[in-house]
Design an enzyme around this catalytic site. Structure first.
Site, PDB file in Angstrom:
ATOM      1  CG  ASP A  59      -1.953   1.121   1.165  1.00 41.56           C
ATOM      2  OD1 ASP A  59      -1.811   2.032   0.325  1.00 41.56           O
ATOM      3  OD2 ASP A  59      -2.904   1.076   1.965  1.00 41.56           O
ATOM      4  CG  HIS A 107      -0.831   5.295   4.863  1.00 40.54           C
ATOM      5  ND1 HIS A 107      -1.734   5.461   5.887  1.00 40.54           N
ATOM      6  CD2 HIS A 107      -1.532   4.752   3.829  1.00 40.54           C
ATOM      7  CE1 HIS A 107      -2.924   5.020   5.505  1.00 40.54           C
ATOM      8  NE2 HIS A 107      -2.827   4.585   4.263  1.00 40.54           N
ATOM      9  CB  ILE A 125      -2.935   8.250   9.468  1.00 38.33           C
ATOM     10  CG1 ILE A 125      -3.460   7.879   8.063  1.00 38.33           C
ATOM     11  CG2 ILE A 125      -3.401   9.641   9.864  1.00 38.33           C
ATOM     12  CD1 ILE A 125      -4.976   7.836   7.964  1.00 38.33           C
ATOM     13  N   GLY A 135      -4.750   1.645   8.040  1.00 35.56           N
ATOM     14  CA  GLY A 135      -5.763   0.922   8.799  1.00 35.56           C
ATOM     15  C   GLY A 135      -5.500  -0.571   8.795  1.00 35.56           C
TER      16      GLY A 135
END
Length: 286
Positions: free
Chosen positions: A190, A195, A210, A213
């Protein structure tokens, strides 16, 4: 461009071919924090294939989420800056081998319109099969497209979330993350700059990049491995959760666990911010 409901519902991509080996298996385990203690033999079994005393390399069950990274039903034409993971539900049919050539089928299951200013939810399914055509795992994912609501699609019918018990947790586990954890985890596939790129994250409404998830999802699997599964990945029959708030790399995640027979309910939170980051978690062991 606006979502075309009929076109999105018709998306499917069958017979996709992927493969992985022990390098990808170990990278994923390291990406969710396993091996932080280089003397912990139980976690080393997931990140180190070279042992003085021979032992098989173990595969974290949620590695299934990246084993065929990039597989999907097709281009959805969503506003990428505003897309985040909503939930993930993995059913395990067979133990994941350390290396495999995969056949992958992906289809869209449902699309829900939450409203023009509230976004859309797209549910899609991916089935991982070995070369014999035997199913290894079925993944159901929900994408929350925050900038793509208001296309006139159905708003009702989303599955009810798993309800965690109302009693106090039976166990709670603190799991720390590293400040650079998102930069490591992104190497599992990803590469969303949300991120890794501070400016991209700010444009998306976050103060800084961040944690994925799906990295947090893997951390919850790690927590159950070390508590109720005795580090046995073959014990997992299902692992599912909803993402409710982001984790910032470097924070400590507290995993609250409830055990009822073979079902482990869980939620995850960051105590320092009083933020619940995972809700409606459910693991079935067997």
């Amino acid at each position: 461009m606006a979502i075309n409901y009929d076109e999105l519902m018709a998306l499917k991509n069958l017979g996709q071919r992927y493969s992985y080996g022990d390098r990808e298996v170990m990278l994923y385990a390291y990406g969710i924090g396993m091996g932080a203690d280089p003397m912990d033999e139980k976690e080393l079994a997931f990140v180190n294939e070279a042992a003085a005393i021979p032992r098989p390399l173990k595969v974290v069950p949620t590695f299934a989420s990246v084993a065929a990274w990039g597989a999907g039903p097709g281009e959805m034409n969503l506003n990428r800056v505003m897309v985040v993971d909503g939930e993930r539900d993995i059913t395990f049919h067979r133990p994941l081998p350390v290396a495999e050539k995969l056949l992958v089928d992906s289809t869209v299951l449902a699309v829900f319109d939450k409203g023009k200013d509230k976004g859309a939810v797209i549910r899609h399914q991916t089935v991982l099969k070995n070369e014999k055509g035997e199913a290894l795992a079925t993944l159901v994912a929900s994408r929350f497209a925050r900038g793509d609501g208001g296309f006139g699609g159905p708003s009702e019918g989303q599955p009810e979330p798993h309800k965690v018990p109302s009693r106090r947790p039976d166990r709670s586990v603190d799991i720390s993350t590293r400040p650079d954890q998102a930069l490591i985890y992104r190497l599992c596939g990803d590469r969303n700059p949300l991120h890794s790129d501070p400016e991209f994250a700010r444009r998306a409404g976050f103060s800084k990049p961040i944690l994925h998830g799906m990295c947090t999802f893997g951390i919850t699997c790690r927590g159950i491995l070390q508590t109720y599964a005795d580090y046995d990945p073959n014990a997992f029959k299902q692992h599912a959760a909803r993402f409710s708030s982001p984790v910032y790399p470097g924070e400590t995640v507290t995993l609250d666990l409830w055990k009822d027979g073979n079902v482990i309910s869980f939620e995850a939170r960051v105590k320092a911010r009083e933020a619940v980051v995972i809700r409606s978690g459910k693991t079935e062991l067997g």
